[in-house]
Design a protein around this motif. Structure first.
Motif, PDB file in Angstrom:
ATOM      1  N   ALA A  14      -7.885   2.004 -15.913  1.00  0.00           N
ATOM      2  CA  ALA A  14      -6.899   2.230 -14.857  1.00  0.00           C
ATOM      3  C   ALA A  14      -7.576   2.459 -13.534  1.00  0.00           C
ATOM      4  N   SER A  15      -7.322   2.492 -12.525  1.00  0.00           N
ATOM      5  CA  SER A  15      -7.714   2.624 -11.046  1.00  0.00           C
ATOM      6  C   SER A  15      -6.834   2.698 -10.060  1.00  0.00           C
ATOM      7  N   VAL A  16      -7.090   3.292  -8.980  1.00  0.00           N
ATOM      8  CA  VAL A  16      -6.257   3.541  -7.842  1.00  0.00           C
ATOM      9  C   VAL A  16      -6.669   2.425  -6.805  1.00  0.00           C
ATOM     10  N   ILE A  17      -5.973   1.718  -6.227  1.00  0.00           N
ATOM     11  CA  ILE A  17      -6.388   0.697  -5.169  1.00  0.00           C
ATOM     12  C   ILE A  17      -5.704   1.141  -3.702  1.00  0.00           C
ATOM     13  N   ASN A  18      -6.493   1.569  -2.870  1.00  0.00           N
ATOM     14  CA  ASN A  18      -5.928   1.905  -1.394  1.00  0.00           C
ATOM     15  C   ASN A  18      -5.644   0.431  -0.719  1.00  0.00           C
ATOM     16  N   LEU A  19      -4.482   0.682  -0.136  1.00  0.00           N
ATOM     17  CA  LEU A  19      -4.188  -0.660   0.932  1.00  0.00           C
ATOM     18  C   LEU A  19      -3.924  -0.161   2.242  1.00  0.00           C
ATOM     19  N   ALA A  20      -4.257  -1.225   3.216  1.00  0.00           N
ATOM     20  CA  ALA A  20      -4.215  -0.934   4.497  1.00  0.00           C
ATOM     21  C   ALA A  20      -3.301  -1.958   5.318  1.00  0.00           C
ATOM     22  N   ARG A  21      -2.173  -1.649   5.809  1.00  0.00           N
ATOM     23  CA  ARG A  21      -1.575  -2.470   6.425  1.00  0.00           C
ATOM     24  C   ARG A  21      -1.510  -2.541   7.828  1.00  0.00           C
ATOM     25  N   ARG A  22      -1.913  -3.513   8.785  1.00  0.00           N
ATOM     26  CA  ARG A  22      -1.894  -3.422  10.279  1.00  0.00           C
ATOM     27  C   ARG A  22      -0.843  -4.566  10.618  1.00  0.00           C
ATOM     28  N   ASN A  23      -0.063  -3.909  11.633  1.00  0.00           N
ATOM     29  CA  ASN A  23       1.105  -5.093  12.326  1.00  0.00           C
ATOM     30  C   ASN A  23       1.900  -5.642  11.362  1.00  0.00           C
ATOM     31  N   PHE A  24       2.185  -5.358  10.260  1.00  0.00           N
ATOM     32  CA  PHE A  24       3.268  -5.731   9.364  1.00  0.00           C
ATOM     33  C   PHE A  24       3.496  -4.798   8.529  1.00  0.00           C
ATOM     34  N   SER A  25       4.869  -5.247   7.948  1.00  0.00           N
ATOM     35  CA  SER A  25       5.325  -4.152   6.744  1.00  0.00           C
ATOM     36  C   SER A  25       5.958  -5.052   5.602  1.00  0.00           C
ATOM     37  N   ASN A  49       6.135   1.229   1.974  1.00  0.00           N
ATOM     38  CA  ASN A  49       5.923   2.571   2.303  1.00  0.00           C
ATOM     39  C   ASN A  49       4.708   3.003   1.475  1.00  0.00           C
ATOM     40  N   LEU A  50       3.988   2.377   0.720  1.00  0.00           N
ATOM     41  CA  LEU A  50       2.919   2.888  -0.237  1.00  0.00           C
ATOM     42  C   LEU A  50       1.476   2.549   0.339  1.00  0.00           C
ATOM     43  N   THR A  51       0.672   3.271   0.289  1.00  0.00           N
ATOM     44  CA  THR A  51      -0.621   2.833   0.724  1.00  0.00           C
ATOM     45  C   THR A  51      -1.729   3.066  -0.479  1.00  0.00           C
ATOM     46  N   GLN A  52      -1.437   3.386  -1.637  1.00  0.00           N
ATOM     47  CA  GLN A  52      -2.180   3.535  -2.954  1.00  0.00           C
ATOM     48  C   GLN A  52      -1.278   3.056  -3.982  1.00  0.00           C
ATOM     49  N   VAL A  53      -1.880   2.513  -5.032  1.00  0.00           N
ATOM     50  CA  VAL A  53      -1.254   1.822  -6.190  1.00  0.00           C
ATOM     51  C   VAL A  53      -2.092   1.992  -7.447  1.00  0.00           C
ATOM     52  N   PRO A  54      -1.631   2.409  -8.418  1.00  0.00           N
ATOM     53  CA  PRO A  54      -2.514   2.488  -9.718  1.00  0.00           C
ATOM     54  C   PRO A  54      -2.509   0.915 -10.220  1.00  0.00           C
ATOM     55  N   VAL A  55      -3.642   0.273 -10.614  1.00  0.00           N
ATOM     56  CA  VAL A  55      -3.570  -0.797 -11.304  1.00  0.00           C
ATOM     57  C   VAL A  55      -4.483  -0.660 -12.806  1.00  0.00           C
ATOM     58  N   VAL A  56      -3.798  -1.596 -13.675  1.00  0.00           N
ATOM     59  CA  VAL A  56      -4.693  -1.604 -15.053  1.00  0.00           C
ATOM     60  C   VAL A  56      -5.168  -2.714 -15.474  1.00  0.00           C
ATOM     61  N   PHE A  57      -6.431  -2.871 -15.815  1.00  0.00           N
ATOM     62  CA  PHE A  57      -7.204  -3.859 -16.326  1.00  0.00           C
ATOM     63  C   PHE A  57      -7.097  -3.892 -17.903  1.00  0.00           C
ATOM     64  N   ILE A  83       1.224 -13.910   4.627  1.00  0.00           N
ATOM     65  CA  ILE A  83       0.478 -12.732   4.817  1.00  0.00           C
ATOM     66  C   ILE A  83      -0.253 -12.398   3.666  1.00  0.00           C
ATOM     67  N   GLU A  84      -1.926 -12.258   3.557  1.00  0.00           N
ATOM     68  CA  GLU A  84      -2.620 -12.254   2.440  1.00  0.00           C
ATOM     69  C   GLU A  84      -3.922 -11.343   2.865  1.00  0.00           C
ATOM     70  N   GLY A  85      -4.305 -10.330   2.255  1.00  0.00           N
ATOM     71  CA  GLY A  85      -5.444  -9.559   2.431  1.00  0.00           C
ATOM     72  C   GLY A  85      -6.369  -9.606   1.154  1.00  0.00           C
ATOM     73  N   ARG A  86      -7.588  -9.188   1.423  1.00  0.00           N
ATOM     74  CA  ARG A  86      -8.668  -9.385   0.589  1.00  0.00           C
ATOM     75  C   ARG A  86      -9.171  -7.914   0.290  1.00  0.00           C
ATOM     76  N   PHE A  87      -9.911  -7.928  -1.019  1.00  0.00           N
ATOM     77  CA  PHE A  87     -10.622  -6.912  -1.325  1.00  0.00           C
ATOM     78  C   PHE A  87     -11.756  -6.389  -0.461  1.00  0.00           C
ATOM     79  N   ARG A  88     -11.741  -4.970  -0.337  1.00  0.00           N
ATOM     80  CA  ARG A  88     -13.117  -4.755   0.347  1.00  0.00           C
ATOM     81  C   ARG A  88     -13.576  -3.400   0.157  1.00  0.00           C
TER      82      ARG A  88
END
Length: 186
Positions: A14-25, A49-57, A83-88
């Motif tokens: 498991a890991s926590v992924i951080n998300l950033a949103r700009r100009n949309f919700s 309203n979330l900027t972090q989410v746990p994911v499991v591989f 709207i789509e975003g990529r990993f960085r």
């Protein structure tokens, strides 16, 4: 919280992924392309309203030892929005004085995911009989199933805590035991 995802055969990481949103919700969903054969990504839909989410591989017990650079993306759940975003991920490669300053870094757009040899233990978090109450505490029971030859201590930690939940950074299952209690407070 990780630079790579080593997933043991028949196990999970498991890991926590951080998300950033700009100009949309709005709600987002994860897409993982080019995962190693036998590996699955389990990720909840991400509320607006979330900027972090746990994911499991998770790797199947029969997954072959392999590795891939995985294209991890999020997209808006409303297909009309397109709207789509990529990993960085920024990785600091060289540190030095003063104050462990970063001298050389790299930015990656793919996540390294590998199927590794089976882990010598597995952990089970038992669901509590009752929910935690405000200003209360709760003990989470964690059980380890060890291979016959594995006797080392096991460090257990929570990756993330919901708002208002407190817990110690980690607890250790001693070498001669198979379960511990992890206390949390609200």
């Amino acid at each position: 919280s990780r630079q790579m995802m080593p997933v043991p055969q028949g196990g999970r990481v498991a890991s926590v992924i951080n998300l950033a949103r700009r100009n949309f919700s709005g709600e987002l969903e994860f897409i993982a392309q080019n995962l190693p054969a036998g590996v699955t990504l389990h990720a909840p839909k991400v509320a607006a309203n979330l900027t972090q989410v746990p994911v499991v591989f998770e790797a199947a017990p029969t997954a072959a030892l392999s590795q891939q650079l995985t294209d991890l993306r999020v997209r808006h759940t409303d297909p009309e929005k397109k709207i789509e975003g990529r990993f960085r991920q920024k990785i600091d490669l060289v540190y030095g004085p003063p104050n462990n300053r970063t001298y050389y870094e790299s930015t990656l757009d793919r996540l390294a995911v590998a199927v590794t040899e089976k882990a010598p233990y597995s952990l089970t978090l038992h669901k509590p009989a009752t929910p935690i109450v405000q200003n209360g505490s709760l003990v989470l029971k964690v059980t380890a199933t060890r291979d016959a030859n594995f006797t080392a201590p096991i460090n257990v930690r929570l990756l993330t805590r919901p708002p208002g939940i407190g817990a110690g950074s980690s607890v250790t299952i001693p070498a001669d035991q198979t379960e511990i209690n992890y206390s949390i407070t609200a």
